[in-house]
Each structure stands twice: as structure tokens, then as C-alpha cells.
Write a protein that holds these residues in place. Structure first.
Motif, PDB file in Angstrom:
ATOM      1  N   GLU A 100       6.792 -10.238 -42.310  1.00 29.34           N
ATOM      2  CA  GLU A 100       6.051 -11.303 -41.608  1.00 29.34           C
ATOM      3  C   GLU A 100       5.724 -10.898 -40.160  1.00 29.34           C
ATOM      4  OE1 GLU A 100       8.004 -15.180 -41.375  1.00 29.34           O
ATOM      5  OE2 GLU A 100       6.034 -16.104 -41.568  1.00 29.34           O
ATOM      6  N   GLU A 101       6.635 -10.146 -39.525  1.00 34.27           N
ATOM      7  CA  GLU A 101       6.394  -9.695 -38.150  1.00 34.27           C
ATOM      8  C   GLU A 101       5.075  -8.921 -38.042  1.00 34.27           C
ATOM      9  OE1 GLU A 101       8.667  -9.692 -35.338  1.00 34.27           O
ATOM     10  OE2 GLU A 101       9.606 -11.279 -36.514  1.00 34.27           O
ATOM     11  N   VAL A 102       4.816  -8.077 -39.058  1.00 36.62           N
ATOM     12  CA  VAL A 102       3.570  -7.289 -39.054  1.00 36.62           C
ATOM     13  C   VAL A 102       2.385  -8.238 -39.182  1.00 36.62           C
ATOM     14  CG1 VAL A 102       2.246  -5.499 -40.271  1.00 36.62           C
ATOM     15  CG2 VAL A 102       4.743  -5.318 -40.108  1.00 36.62           C
ATOM     16  N   PHE A 103       2.537  -9.225 -40.057  1.00 35.54           N
ATOM     17  CA  PHE A 103       1.438 -10.171 -40.269  1.00 35.54           C
ATOM     18  C   PHE A 103       1.128 -10.964 -39.007  1.00 35.54           C
ATOM     19  CE2 PHE A 103       2.189 -10.260 -45.029  1.00 35.54           C
ATOM     20  CZ  PHE A 103       1.036  -9.530 -45.261  1.00 35.54           C
ATOM     21  N   ILE A 104       2.167 -11.335 -38.301  1.00 36.02           N
ATOM     22  CA  ILE A 104       1.951 -12.128 -37.083  1.00 36.02           C
ATOM     23  C   ILE A 104       1.135 -11.307 -36.077  1.00 36.02           C
ATOM     24  CG2 ILE A 104       3.138 -13.123 -35.078  1.00 36.02           C
ATOM     25  CD1 ILE A 104       5.319 -14.062 -37.154  1.00 36.02           C
ATOM     26  N   LYS A 105       1.517 -10.019 -35.916  1.00 34.37           N
ATOM     27  CA  LYS A 105       0.754  -9.148 -34.998  1.00 34.37           C
ATOM     28  C   LYS A 105      -0.673  -8.948 -35.505  1.00 34.37           C
ATOM     29  CE  LYS A 105       3.547  -8.201 -31.687  1.00 34.37           C
ATOM     30  NZ  LYS A 105       3.246  -8.838 -30.399  1.00 34.37           N
ATOM     31  N   MET A 106      -0.817  -8.791 -36.822  1.00 38.20           N
ATOM     32  CA  MET A 106      -2.129  -8.564 -37.425  1.00 38.20           C
ATOM     33  C   MET A 106      -3.026  -9.780 -37.195  1.00 38.20           C
ATOM     34  SD  MET A 106      -2.460  -7.217 -41.299  1.00 38.20           S
ATOM     35  CE  MET A 106      -2.154  -5.485 -41.472  1.00 38.20           C
ATOM     36  N   SER A 107      -2.435 -10.959 -37.349  1.00 36.94           N
ATOM     37  CA  SER A 107      -3.268 -12.168 -37.208  1.00 36.94           C
ATOM     38  C   SER A 107      -3.600 -12.400 -35.730  1.00 36.94           C
ATOM     39  CB  SER A 107      -2.563 -13.374 -37.809  1.00 36.94           C
ATOM     40  OG  SER A 107      -1.467 -13.725 -37.019  1.00 36.94           O
ATOM     41  N   TRP A 154      -4.148 -10.022 -33.616  1.00 36.49           N
ATOM     42  CA  TRP A 154      -5.262  -9.081 -33.384  1.00 36.49           C
ATOM     43  C   TRP A 154      -6.557  -9.662 -33.956  1.00 36.49           C
ATOM     44  CZ3 TRP A 154      -8.820  -6.352 -36.252  1.00 36.49           C
ATOM     45  CH2 TRP A 154      -9.479  -5.307 -35.590  1.00 36.49           C
ATOM     46  N   GLY A 155      -6.436 -10.211 -35.146  1.00 38.60           N
ATOM     47  CA  GLY A 155      -7.612 -10.786 -35.822  1.00 38.60           C
ATOM     48  C   GLY A 155      -8.195 -11.947 -35.022  1.00 38.60           C
ATOM     49  N   MET A 156      -7.330 -12.807 -34.530  1.00 38.87           N
ATOM     50  CA  MET A 156      -7.819 -13.977 -33.782  1.00 38.87           C
ATOM     51  C   MET A 156      -8.410 -13.537 -32.449  1.00 38.87           C
ATOM     52  SD  MET A 156      -5.364 -17.171 -34.727  1.00 38.87           S
ATOM     53  CE  MET A 156      -3.915 -16.661 -35.658  1.00 38.87           C
ATOM     54  N   LYS A 157      -7.901 -12.446 -31.861  1.00 39.46           N
ATOM     55  CA  LYS A 157      -8.425 -11.964 -30.575  1.00 39.46           C
ATOM     56  C   LYS A 157      -9.767 -11.257 -30.760  1.00 39.46           C
ATOM     57  CE  LYS A 157      -7.287  -8.748 -26.778  1.00 39.46           C
ATOM     58  NZ  LYS A 157      -6.286  -7.768 -26.254  1.00 39.46           N
ATOM     59  N   TRP A 158      -9.880 -10.433 -31.835  1.00 42.81           N
ATOM     60  CA  TRP A 158     -11.042  -9.548 -31.932  1.00 42.81           C
ATOM     61  C   TRP A 158     -12.068  -9.972 -32.968  1.00 42.81           C
ATOM     62  CZ3 TRP A 158     -11.892  -6.131 -28.209  1.00 42.81           C
ATOM     63  CH2 TRP A 158     -10.807  -5.669 -27.445  1.00 42.81           C
TER      64      TRP A 158
END
Lengths: 104, 104
Positions: free
Chosen positions: A89-96, A98-102
Motif C-alpha cells: 500500500e505504501e507504494v500505491f500511496i506514493k504512486m497516487s 504522483w498521479g494526482m500531482k502530474w
């Protein structure tokens, strides 16, 4: 900076050997909401039975997902994340993030 | 917990639409070490010319990678991460932490 010989590059390749397919992340994301039956996942993701079955077999073989058969009629098969899977889940949180920022 | 309707699940799918292929992560990981020429990446990753070319085109189209032609003979083409691409390092760090915890 991450250098290609850096242990991280190697472990990212190992991670992608497990999660390489596009559907793996989507399936794990689904199961973070809690255990689900095969058809629930299939309908949520609008994925073919074969793609889902193959992806789940791979995730189960890699200890990321458990498969439980409930034998009371009608027989149902339920999939859930292992601790190893939930920890992703930690990876997903960072991924999301990034997604919400970019991407928005 | 991440719920399937949670914005995170949607943005993870958006992220995977960009990085869906297995090679995308490996290429980005390579470029975190700094700009590289096509053949450098191809040799490092032991990837076919077509797979690398397709993956780089996709990453460039999504603003994650830049492609620079150096016209001095011999002409060379160099690939580098954009800010958007470099920012993905956070995801890699979490991914490699997970890999080092669960895969070794």
C-alpha cells in the motif's frame, strides 16, 4: 539519485517480475478495499476471466494474495491480500500522490 | 485503507496506463542515474530495439522522458527524465524498500 547498479534498481526489477502485468496493480488496489470474490473483481475491473485468472495465480504463487474456498453451497472462492500484499500500500500511496500531482 | 473508488485507485490506473509495460519502470530506473543514449539503455537492460523504441515513444508522449538529438557527427540521441519523470523516484524508493523487505 538511483543508479542502475544500485540495489534499488535490482529490487525494482524483482518487484516488476512479480507485478509486471498491467492488471496486477489494479487487482491489488481492489483487494486493499478488502477480500473479494473472483466475479466481483472481474466486474469491477472489466477484465477477461483468463487475464484475471492468470494474474491471480501469479500473485498467489508470489505470496501476495491468498485464495480461500468457502465450501458452503453455493461454493465461493475469495481472494485477499497477505501481509506482504497489504504492505505494498505504501507504494500505491506514493504512486497516487504522483498521479494526482502530474496527471490532473 | 485504499477503497476501489478512492481517487487513489483511479490515479493508480492512470499511472499504469502510462507505465503499464514491464520495461517502463526499468527504463525510468536507468535514467535516474542520468541521461543515456539509446544503445546504452538497450545494452544495460538487454531489451530488443523495438521494445525499447516503443517504450521510449510512450514515455516521451506522456512527458516523462525527453529525447535530444546531438547533431555533431556522429549524431547521437540522448534520453533524459523530465521533472515529472524524476519525481517518480519517490515511488521507486518505496518499491525498492518493499522489495528489500519481502524479496530477500
Amino acid at each position: 539519485m538511483i543508479n542502475a547498479d544500485h540495489p534499488c534498481a535490482r529490487s525494482i526489477r524483482q518487484v516488476m517480475d512479480i507485478f509486471g502485468g498491467k492488471w496486477s496493480f489494479a487487482i491489488i488496489c481492489e483487494l486493499h478495499a478488502g477480500p473479494k470474490r473472483f466475479n466481483e473483481i472481474r466486474n469491477d475491473l472489466e477484465i477477461s476471466t483468463k487475464s484475471l485468472s492468470d494474474a491471480l495465480k501469479n500473485l498467489e504463487a508470489n505470496g501476495v494474495v491468498t485464495r480461500t474456498v468457502h465450501s458452503a453451497a453455493p461454493i465461493t472462492v475469495e481472494y485477499a491480500l497477505t501481509e506482504k500484499g497489504s504492505d505494498f500500500e505504501e507504494v500505491f500511496i506514493k504512486m497516487s500522490e504522483w498521479g494526482m500531482k502530474w496527471l490532473n
